[in-house]
Design a protein around this motif. Structure first.
Motif, short mmCIF file in Angstrom:
data_model
loop_
_atom_site.label_atom_id
_atom_site.label_comp_id
_atom_site.label_asym_id
_atom_site.label_seq_id
_atom_site.Cartn_x
_atom_site.Cartn_y
_atom_site.Cartn_z
N LEU A 8 0.83 -1.20 0.00
CA LEU A 8 0.00 0.00 0.00
C LEU A 8 0.88 1.26 0.00
N ASN A 9 1.90 1.26 0.85
CA ASN A 9 2.81 2.41 0.91
C ASN A 9 3.53 2.61 -0.42
N PHE A 10 3.92 1.49 -1.00
CA PHE A 10 4.63 1.56 -2.28
C PHE A 10 3.71 2.16 -3.35
N ARG A 11 2.46 1.67 -3.36
CA ARG A 11 1.49 2.17 -4.36
C ARG A 11 1.24 3.68 -4.15
N LYS A 12 1.16 4.07 -2.87
CA LYS A 12 0.95 5.51 -2.57
C LYS A 12 2.10 6.33 -3.13
N GLN A 16 1.91 9.34 -5.78
CA GLN A 16 2.48 10.67 -5.50
C GLN A 16 3.39 11.10 -6.65
N LEU A 17 4.22 10.14 -7.10
CA LEU A 17 5.18 10.47 -8.16
C LEU A 17 4.45 10.89 -9.43
N THR A 18 3.37 10.18 -9.76
CA THR A 18 2.68 10.47 -11.02
C THR A 18 1.82 11.73 -10.92
N ALA A 48 2.86 -5.05 -11.08
CA ALA A 48 1.43 -4.78 -10.91
C ALA A 48 1.19 -3.36 -10.36
N LEU A 49 2.08 -2.91 -9.46
CA LEU A 49 1.86 -1.63 -8.77
C LEU A 49 2.40 -0.42 -9.54
N VAL A 50 3.19 -0.70 -10.59
CA VAL A 50 3.70 0.42 -11.42
C VAL A 50 3.21 0.21 -12.85
#
Length: 812
Positions: A8-12, A16-18, A48-50
């Motif tokens: 979840l943190n990674f996806r957040k 944020q980056l995008t 999957a997350l990027v």
């Protein structure tokens, strides 16, 4: 639960980056660390997350953020290599950066404006490794490649530590001699380290990143300009990489030492995860990419395609700048050759392994990479090629190749596999020893859907080639020249063909010498020349043991008479061309055991609809692919100057249209109808690159003329066969009348004891067409190799849906 949180943190962080429109400062560690510091994401999670769309959005809308992300990820890898990754946390950071870069790099490569990014210097990059100015000027790509190379020999991360205790000093990555940490025993290394699956997994991830770095080649259109070297491979295989030798050796040994069956416990691959197999696949792919080197442009005989004699001279020249190619060309110890050959043969034979329990033995899937590797070994190291041909071990390579050729012949998604198999056999057939080895009886019964026969490996080769030509996929037309060239090259050495193989050769001549086929395309008559050369070689040099072939020639003598009396006037030519319009008559198959296939075999199947395949560039014509050498009496070969005699060198591959139409009058009805249908499709898509002779009209449509037919008919080498028929036919007829014989075994017995000494024309010199390296095949290998790598890397799908330019991805 921790794992779900970290995802979840990674996806957040990705979101944020995008969504950030302002550049994030490189010094904002709190933001950047979210991508690698506290996450435990697998490579599948990262993919999957990027999502692809988000990477492209950042690339277009906030390029400085993508640049900083790449730079920071590389910096973390460099720091990991500097520190030696002693803590679990450091190792996790390295793996996360590895996965992230594997995900992002293809999207950097697909945009021409970004391609130079990794080759630019980042201000202050290199600060971790000391303050010298020249360190600061390293391009990002070089820092990345050197860090990956260091990490591949990192004690307790990718290799076993040699330290007894973990107290105080751990090993410093920059002072260790990585030659002591080679991953597997084999070439140049005797010690086999204790297997460690964690190390195998970490190596696999790093090699995946390496392969992704090298894949910039996929995003450039095919070009025959060999100066287009891949800068990533060029740097990685240069003297800048202090681990080049131990890494080359590790990759080669890991592949050649791998035994998928292990201890032979049935179903063991279902009970235990094999961590070695993904590493072996990755190692094979990295190895063949680093060896992608156009030897036709190199002046050095050690890696030249077909310098005769010089390759064995005492003084080896320095060799190419690519150290991997250099090391490969310098392997020379017999035990090293034995280790490589045994390993490659074991892995190639693996899919053929028969077990009584279905699916009980593990089947590997990377045979195409192995075939490319075997090709590179033979092409770059002539001593290895001679070693392979020195004993019957070459047959352990031949049988799997024939198995793959036979199995893939109807499957258009495997046309590339067909080509590489045929290229390898063409390369081997240029050496006398290959023909001699083929006389060994064939006793191993590999299940193939070919007629049952008793005979030698030569019989197997001819029967499989006949099957490919008569029931293969339409796209194999350009290979017919190659297939028959291989048979011509080995024919002077074949001591005794079986009746089945003899009939197959005559069946091909019968099909290729119909007037329709001969007049329907400018180079079709070459196939007849090749087959006549086969018969002449066997009759002149191996008459004594080949009563089966002589008997088959006598039975089918009308085919030779028709060729000798081929009409050359315009009216007959037109009449011959009209024959296709009539309904095809099935060819009689009496006296052929085609009905019975080998036990346990299944018919060659076409590709499943929807199968992905990659396009290939055209291969050069046989005259560009080979050079003629004449065998002198003492067995040495001398190269012949190319001359314009038979067959005339028209450089176009056999025309797909005409070949298929031609068959329609000769083969059984199913095949004929299938080929007619294909032919109508083909006619609506004329092949590109169709060079024509001067007799082509302005519309580009070639038409046969009486002069053209005469130009090659007068050169048909029929004298030897006509003399044989003149002598033997009356004798055989007399025996049949005198003894009332209807039994062919009696006639065969008579032919076995007959002789034609003094009755035949003076034997012609043996001509061998040896493969010669050229930039056309180098480009073909590059597109084929990357196509295989693209399709085989599906978990994670590294390049899927990116804008690849080297080939097209098509669905069957």
């Amino acid at each position: 639960m921790g794992s779900a949180d970290s995802k979840l943190n990674f996806r957040k962080a990705v979101i944020q980056l995008t969504t950030k429109t302002q550049p994030v400062e490189a010094t904002d560690d709190a933001f950047w660390d979210q991508f690698w510091a506290d996450t435990a994401t697998s490579v599948q999670d990262v993919f999957a997350l990027v999502p692809a769309a988000e990477i492209r959005a950042v690339r277009e809308e906030s390029p400085s953020n993508l640049a900083t992300l790449c730079y920071k990820a590389v910096e973390k890898l460099v720091q990991g290599a500097e520190s030696g990754c002693h803590t679990e946390k450091e190792r996790q950071i390295v793996l996360n950066c590895c996965r992230l870069l594997t995900r992002i790099l293809p999207y950097i490569f697909e945009d021409p404006d970004w391609r130079g990014f990794f080759w630019s210097t980042v201000p202050g990059a290199g600060r971790g490794g000391g303050d010298e100015d020249d360190e600061n000027a390293r391009p990002l790509a070089e820092s990345l490649l050197l860090a990956v190379a260091d990490l591949l020999f990192c004690p307790d991360f990718t290799v076993q530590s040699h330290r007894r205790s973990t107290v105080d000093t751990a090993e410093d990555l920059h002072s260790i001699d990585s030659c002591e940490y080679i991953w597997e025993a084999g070439v140049g290394f005797a010690h086999s380290p204790q297997p460690n699956y964690i190390h195998d997994l970490n190596r696999t991830e790093l090699l995946k990143l390496l392969l992704t770095c090298f894949s910039e080649a996929m995003y450039l259109p095919p070009s025959s300009d060999s100066s287009n070297a891949n800068p990533w491979v060029q740097f990685f295989c240069s003297t800048e990489n202090r681990h080049a030798l131990p890494l080359f050796t590790s990759l080669l040994n890991v592949v050649c030492a791998y035994d998928p069956v292990g201890y032979g416990i049935p179903y063991n691959h279902l009970l235990f995860s094999d961590y070695r197999e993904p590493l072996v696949e990755e190692a094979a792919q990295v190895l063949i990419v680093t060896l992608d080197y156009d030897s036709s442009t190199s002046a050095s005989p050690t890696v030249d395609g077909t310098t005769t004699g010089t390759a064995m001279d005492d003084v080896d020249p320095p060799g190419p700048d690519n150290l991997f190619v250099n090391y490969l060309s310098r392997i020379h110890r017999e035990e090293d050759f034995q280790f490589i050959l045994k390993g490659v043969a074991r892995l190639l034979s693996n899919p053929l392994v028969q077990t009584y329990l279905p699916n009980s033995a593990k089947k590997i899937q990377f045979h195409q990479e192995l075939l490319v590797l075997f090709w590179k070994l033979c092409d770059f190291n002539k001593k290895f090629l001679f070693f392979v041909l020195k004993s019957s071990d070459v047959l352990d390579i031949l049988v799997p190749i024939l198995y793959f050729l036979n199995d893939a012949r109807a499957d258009q998604s495997r046309v590339g596999l067909m080509h590489i198999g045929v290229f390898i056999l063409l390369l081997l057939s240029g050496e006398r020893n290959f023909g001699v080895r083929l006389n060994k009886p064939y006793s191993v019964r590999v299940p193939m859907d070919i007629p049952v026969f008793t005979g030698t490996h030569a019989d197997l080769l001819i029967i499989v080639f006949h099957k490919i030509i008569t029931s293969g996929h339409q796209r194999l037309q350009p290979l017919f020249d190659c297939l028959l060239t291989i048979v011509v090259n080995v024919s002077p050495y074949l001591k005794s063909l079986s009746m089945v193989a003899a009939n197959k050769l005559l069946h091909l001549l019968e099909a290729f010498s119909t007037t329709w086929f001969l007049f329907s395309a400018v180079q079709n008559h070459h196939l007849v020349f090749f087959l006549l050369e086969v018969f002449n070689n066997i009759i002149q040099y191996q008459f004594d043991g080949n009563s089966n072939l002589v008997y088959a020639v006598i039975r089918k003598r009308n085919v030779f008479h028709q060729l000798a009396n081929l009409p050359t006037d315009s009216q007959s030519i037109q009449k011959g061309l009209q024959r296709k319009k009539k309904t095809p008559e099935p060819i009689s198959r009496t006296n052929s055991q085609d009905g019975v296939s080998m036990e346990g075999s299944r018919p060659a199947a076409p590709a499943e609809p929807g199968t992905l395949k990659t396009s290939l560039v055209a291969t050069p014509g046989i005259d560009k692919l080979t050079e003629k050498s004449q065998v002198s009496e003492d067995g040495t070969m001398r190269s012949l100057e190319p001359e314009s005699s038979q067959p005339p060198p028209e450089g176009n591959p056999p025309s797909a249209v005409s070949d298929e139409e031609a068959w329609s009058g000769k083969l059984d009805e199913d095949t004929a109808l299938k080929l007619n249908r294909l032919n109508d499709k083909e006619a609506s898509h004329p092949r590109r690159d169709r060079r024509r002779l001067s007799s082509a009209s302005s519309s580009g449509q070639w038409t046969p003329t009486p002069d053209w037919v005469m130009s090659w008919k007068s050169k048909l080498p029929l004298q030897t066969i006509m003399r044989l028929l003149q002598v033997l036919v009356p004798q055989v007829e007399k025996i049949c009348i005198d003894k009332g014989l209807t039994d062919e075994s009696e006639i065969l017995k008579f032919l076995q004891h007959g002789t034609l000494v003094g009755l035949l024309p003076v034997p012609h010199p043996i001509l061998i067409r040896k493969y010669q390296a050229n930039s056309g095949t180098a480009m073909w290998f590059r597109t084929y190799m990357w196509g295989v790598i693209y399709l085989r890397n599906v978990d994670p799908p590294i390049w899927y849906d990116t804008d690849v330019k080297l080939f097209e991805i098509q669905r069957v």
